[in-house]
Design a protein around this motif. Structure first.
Motif, PDB file in Angstrom:
ATOM      1  N   ARG A 125      80.859  48.924  53.373  1.00 61.87           N
ATOM      2  CA  ARG A 125      82.261  49.337  53.305  1.00 61.87           C
ATOM      3  C   ARG A 125      82.862  49.081  51.927  1.00 61.87           C
ATOM      4  O   ARG A 125      83.603  49.909  51.388  1.00 61.87           O
ATOM      5  N   ASP A 126      82.545  47.905  51.343  1.00 60.49           N
ATOM      6  CA  ASP A 126      83.159  47.510  50.073  1.00 60.49           C
ATOM      7  C   ASP A 126      82.111  47.484  48.962  1.00 60.49           C
ATOM      8  O   ASP A 126      81.095  46.811  49.089  1.00 60.49           O
ATOM      9  N   TYR A 127      82.366  48.201  47.912  1.00 60.90           N
ATOM     10  CA  TYR A 127      81.444  48.180  46.771  1.00 60.90           C
ATOM     11  C   TYR A 127      82.049  47.395  45.597  1.00 60.90           C
ATOM     12  O   TYR A 127      81.561  47.463  44.467  1.00 60.90           O
ATOM     13  N   GLY A 187      89.103  39.440  38.459  1.00 60.80           N
ATOM     14  CA  GLY A 187      89.612  40.456  39.371  1.00 60.80           C
ATOM     15  C   GLY A 187      88.478  41.196  40.054  1.00 60.80           C
ATOM     16  O   GLY A 187      87.308  40.828  39.928  1.00 60.80           O
ATOM     17  N   PRO A 188      88.788  42.284  40.790  1.00 58.07           N
ATOM     18  CA  PRO A 188      87.735  43.023  41.503  1.00 58.07           C
ATOM     19  C   PRO A 188      86.788  43.728  40.536  1.00 58.07           C
ATOM     20  O   PRO A 188      87.225  44.360  39.577  1.00 58.07           O
ATOM     21  N   GLN A 189      85.488  43.582  40.796  1.00 58.01           N
ATOM     22  CA  GLN A 189      84.464  44.220  39.964  1.00 58.01           C
ATOM     23  C   GLN A 189      83.499  44.986  40.868  1.00 58.01           C
ATOM     24  O   GLN A 189      83.168  44.528  41.955  1.00 58.01           O
ATOM     25  N   SER A 190      83.027  46.124  40.401  1.00 52.49           N
ATOM     26  CA  SER A 190      82.048  46.902  41.166  1.00 52.49           C
ATOM     27  C   SER A 190      80.730  46.142  41.231  1.00 52.49           C
ATOM     28  O   SER A 190      80.323  45.509  40.260  1.00 52.49           O
ATOM     29  N   ILE A 191      80.073  46.212  42.382  1.00 51.79           N
ATOM     30  CA  ILE A 191      78.778  45.539  42.514  1.00 51.79           C
ATOM     31  C   ILE A 191      77.743  46.279  41.676  1.00 51.79           C
ATOM     32  O   ILE A 191      77.865  47.483  41.433  1.00 51.79           O
ATOM     33  N   PRO A 192      76.708  45.583  41.209  1.00 56.12           N
ATOM     34  CA  PRO A 192      75.655  46.288  40.471  1.00 56.12           C
ATOM     35  C   PRO A 192      74.828  47.170  41.398  1.00 56.12           C
ATOM     36  O   PRO A 192      74.820  46.975  42.618  1.00 56.12           O
TER      37      PRO A 192
END
Length: 689
Positions: free
Chosen positions: A340-342, A349-354
C-alpha cells in the motif's frame, strides 16, 4: 539429485523429502562444479528458488569431510528458524547449534560472527565453510558494516575458509565477485512465477487505498488464498486491519469464523499468561483476528507475533498487515502481496523506498509447494502515479550495493577498536591496510572517479576517528603502537555502540549519588536501547508529569521519554495493561526493553569497575535484577532464587504470608494462584536454604 554425492543426497532426502529434483537455478549452481571445488561462490537467484538447500549442501560436504561450517543469518528470528530446520541433520550424526566450538553446523547472526572474528581466533580457524544468507544486507546502513568488517577479518585470520554468499538480488555482481575473490552464479528462474502489477484506485473504482485492498481481498478469498499487506507505520497496520475486518465480516464462512475465533483466543491468552490484562492493542488485534485479519509490528508481544506467523503458515489467517520489517523476518510467504505504501518516514521526512525493498516485499508472493503463481500489487492513487511507479519499481533496476562502512561512523570506531585490541593493527598504516581490504576500500580504489583520492579519503577517515578515540581515552598511543585502554577493552568485548559506552562514562563521571530513574533515562538516550513508542497522537502530558515527579525534565517528549516512564513503572510492578493505559504507549515491548536495559546496567557496572569507582556496584546489581524481573527491591531474592516463580506470584506470596516464608507449608503455598506442587517444593527448598 543424480549429480550430487550419495551421502549428501541421502541427508537431503531425509531432511527435505518434498525435493524430488533440483530446479534450473539449483542445477546451474551444482553443474558449475560447486560441490567439487573449494572456490568462494556468490549465488544470486530469486526468492524461494532454494538458496538455503544449496548453502546446506556445501556445509554438508565440509562436515562429511571432517570439517565445520557456519551459516550466517541476519536476524535472531531467522537464526532460530534455521536451527530448527537444520536439527533434522542430527538424525545423520551432524550436530547443530549456535556456536562452532560445540557443533558441526552452527547458525550465527552477523554480530555473533563478528565477535568470533575479534575474540575467538582459534574457533574461527576451525571453520572450513562460511555460508552467508541475505548477503545483500552488506549494503545496509546498520548491520552491513558489521558483516563487511567480519568478512574482511575472517579472510585475514582464516584465508583457507570457503565463503558461500546467498542473495536474491544484486546489481554490481562483477564488483562483489572480485572483492570476494569468488565465482558468481546468477539465474532468473523462480519456481513460483511472480506477477507484478501497479493498480490505481481509479481503475479499481474505489475512493481510497484501503478500500482498494478490500477489493483485492475479495479476489484472495474467492481464490481460497492468503495475503500480506505492507504499510509504512505501526499505526497504519492497525487502522488497515481494523478497516478490512469490518468490511469482510459478512464474507466469512461459519467454519472460517470458528477457526479465526480460536486464533483470536490464543492471542488474548498471551497477556493473561504474563499476569496482565489485555491491552487495548491486544483487544484490537483479537477483534481483527476474529475476522481473519491481523496486524504485525514491533509493538506486540513476541509470543503474539509467533502465533500470528504459525497460524498464517497453517492457513488460519486471511491477511497480515505489516510494517516493512517483516520482509526481512521469518519465512512467511503468501500467494498475494499488497504494497500500500511506497514511502517510509525518515528524519528527513517521507522518502520513497528503494527498488531493492520493493523487490524484497514482492518476493514474498507465491508459496513454494502450494501455489502455481504469486501476485504482487503496488497501489497508486491515480493513473499517472501508477505509470510512474510501474516505470520506477516494476521495470526499474535495483540499486547498486554499496558499502555503508564510513557512513556509519560508530561502525568505523568499533572496527578500529577491534583491530587494535586484537593486535591486528598497531599503527595507522596497519589500520589503513585493513580498511583498504574492506568492501568500502575496494570500492574506493576501483571507482574511476574516486581511485585517485581513495588513499587520502581512507587516511582522513582514520585520522578523524583516531582523534575521537584518543580524546575519549579509548585507545592510547605508546612507543609500541596503539593500545586499547581498559575502557577500550571493555568496549571491544561488548556488543554496544561506542557512543553508548562514551555516553555512559560521561554520565557516571558527573554523578554523586545513584538514582534509578535518572540512569534509566540516560540509558534510554543511547543507541542500544530498544525504544517503546507512543501510540498515535494521544496526549503526552502523563509522560511529562511522571518524569517531573521523578525529578527528570525534558523539553521534548518522544520515545526516549516513553521508554523511561514505562521502565520506571515496570520496576514498580505495573503490568503492561497499566502502562499502556497510563501513557498511551505500545507497552507489549516493555519486557524486551527491560531485558536490554538490564544488560546495559550490567555494562554500567563494568564501566564503574574500569573507572575504579566502586560506590554503586551493589546499586547496579539491584537495578539490573529489578529491570530483568520487573520487581520492587524487596522480592528480588524470591524471583532470583526460585526459577519460573515470576513477579506476580512472588508478590502474591508476600502479600499473603509476609516476607518470612519459613513456617509456611507446601500445602499452604499451593493456595496461591498458579503455584502447584512442584513450584511449592522449589519455594520451600529455597526458603530452607
Amino acid at each position: 539429485m543424480e549429480n550430487i554425492p550419495s551421502d549428501i543426497k541421502e541427508i537431503i532426502n531425509d531432511a527435505y523429502p518434498y525435493i524430488k529434483e533440483f530446479n534450473p537455478a539449483q542445477k546451474a549452481v551444482i553443474e558449475s562444479g560447486y560441490l567439487e571445488n573449494n572456490e568462494n561462490y556468490i549465488i544470486c537467484i530469486p526468492t524461494a528458488s532454494g538458496k538455503t538447500v544449496l548453502g546446506v549442501m556445501a556445509a554438508l560436504q565440509t562436515i562429511l569431510d571432517g570439517g565445520k561450517a557456519v551459516y550466517l543469518a541476519p536476524l535472531l528470528s531467522i537464526q532460530n528458524e534455521k536451527v530448527k530446520e537444520f536439527k533434522k541433520f542430527e538424525e545423520n550424526d551432524i550436530s547443530v547449534g549456535k556456536y562452532p566450538s560445540n557443533c558441526d553446523l552452527s547458525v550465527m547472526v552477523f554480530e555473533s560472527f563478528d565477535r568470533l572474528t575479534r575474540l575467538s581466533w582459534n574457533h574461527l580457524r576451525e571453520v572450513d565453510t562460511l555460508i552467508i544468507d541475505e548477503f545483500h544486507m552488506i549494503g545496509e546502513f546498520t548491520r552491513g558494516p558489521t558483516l563487511e568488517a567480519a568478512i574482511t577479518r575472517a579472510k585475514i585470520i582464516n584465508p583457507s575458509m570457503r565463503i558461500i554468499s546467498l542473495s536474491a538480488t544484486l546489481k554490481n555482481i562483477e564488483e562483489i565477485e572480485e572483492w570476494m575473490d569468488g565465482t558468481c552464479i546468477e539465474h532468473d528462474y523462480r519456481p513460483i512465477p511472480l506477477n507484478k502489477e501497479v493498480l490505481d484506485i481509479e481503475m479499481l473504482g474505489t475512493k481510497n487505498k484501503n478500500d482498494a485492498i478490500v477489493k483485492i481481498l475479495d479476489k484472495v478469498i474467492s481464490d481460497d488464498a492468503q495475503a500480506l499487506s505492507f504499510v509504512s507505520t505501526r499505526r497504519f497496520t492497525e487502522s488497515l486491519a481494523t478497516h478490512i475486518a469490518k468490511k469482510i465480516s459478512k464474507k466469512i464462512t461459519k467454519e472460517q469464523r470458528e477457526t479465526f475465533k480460536e486464533v483470536s483466543e490464543k492471542l488474548l491468552e498471551v497477556p493473561k499468561k504474563k499476569g496482565s490484562l489485555a491491552t487495548s492493542t491486544c483487544l484490537k488485534l483479537a477483534e481483527c483476528a476474529e475476522k481473519g485479519v491481523v496486524f504485525h509490528h514491533a509493538g506486540l508481544f513476541n509470543e503474539q507475533k509467533e502465533i500470528i506467523e504459525d497460524e498464517f503458515r497453517k492457513g488460519n489467517i486471511l491477511m497480515i498487515t505489516a510494517t516493512p520489517s517483516l520482509m526481512y523476518g521469518v519465512n512467511l510467504p503468501s500467494k498475494y502481496v499488497i504494497i500500500r505504501d511506497y514511502t517510509r518516514w525518515t528524519s528527513n521526512g517521507p522518502q520513497s523506498i528503494p527498488v531493492f525493498d520493493y523487490e524484497q516485499m514482492s518476493g514474498r508472493a507465491g508459496r513454494p509447494q502450494f501455489d502455481s503463481v504469486g501476485y504482487s500489487y503496488l497501489i497508486a492513487k491515480t493513473f499517472d502515479e501508477a505509470y510512474d511507479l510501474q516505470e520506477r519499481y516494476v521495470e526499474g533496476d535495483i540499486e547498486t550495493t554499496n558499502s555503508k562502512l564510513v557512513d556509519n561512523k560508530d561502525a568505523v570506531y568499533k572496527q578500529i577498536i577491534a583491530q587494535i585490541d586484537s593486535g591486528l593493527s598497531k599503527d595507522i598504516n596497519d589500520l589503513k591496510e585493513f580498511f583498504e581490504k574492506t568492501f568500502y576500500g575496494f570500492q574506493m580504489q576501483n571507482n574511476p572517479s574516486m581511485s585517485l583520492f581513495a588513499a587520502d579519503s581512507i587516511q582522513w577517515e582514520l585520522e578523524s576517528s583516531l582523534e575521537f578515540l584518543l580524546k575519549n581515552d579509548i585507545i592510547n598511543a605508546t612507543p609500541g603502537g596503539f593500545r586499547t585502554t581498559e575502557f577500550g577493552k571493555l568496549i571491544a568485548r561488548s556488543d554496544y555502540a561506542v557512543k553508548t559506552a562514551v555516553k555512559i562514562r560521561e554520565y557516571l563521571s558527573h554523578i554523586d549519588s545513584f538514582n534509578d530513574s535518572e540512569l534509566i533515562y540516560a540509558l534510554s538516550q543511547t543507541p542500544d536501547m530498544p525504544l517503546i513508542s507512543f501510540k498515535g497522537r494521544k496526549s503526552k502530558d502523563p509522560t511529562r508529569e511522571k518524569l517531573s515527579k521523578e525529578g527528570l525534565f525534558a523539553v521534548n517528549i518522544g520515545n526516549e521519554e516513553a521508554t523511561t516512564v514505562s521502565l520506571i513503572e515496570w520496576i514498580n510492578e505495573r503490568t503492561e495493561y497499566e502502562i499502556e493505559v497510563a501513557y498511551h504507549v505500545y507497552s507489549a515491548s516493555t519486557r524486551r526493553s527491560a531485558y536490554e536495559a538490564s544488560r546495559l546496567v550490567k555494562f554500567v557496572k563494568e564501566t564503574l569497575e574500569v573507572l575504579e569507582d566502586y560506590r554503586f556496584l551493589k546499586d547496579c546489581d539491584y537495578l539490573s535484577a529489578r529491570l530483568y524481573y520487573g520487581v520492587k527491591e524487596d522480592i528480588i531474592p524470591l524471583v532470583v532464587g526460585v526459577k519460573r516463580l515470576g513477579r506476580k506470584r512472588a508478590r502474591d506470596l508476600v502479600k499473603t504470608f509476609g516476607n518470612d516464608l519459613t513456617s509456611v507449608s507446601e500445602k499452604e503455598l499451593q493456595k496461591i494462584d498458579g503455584i502447584g506442587p512442584k513450584l511449592a517444593a522449589n519455594i520451600k527448598k529455597f526458603v530452607e536454604n
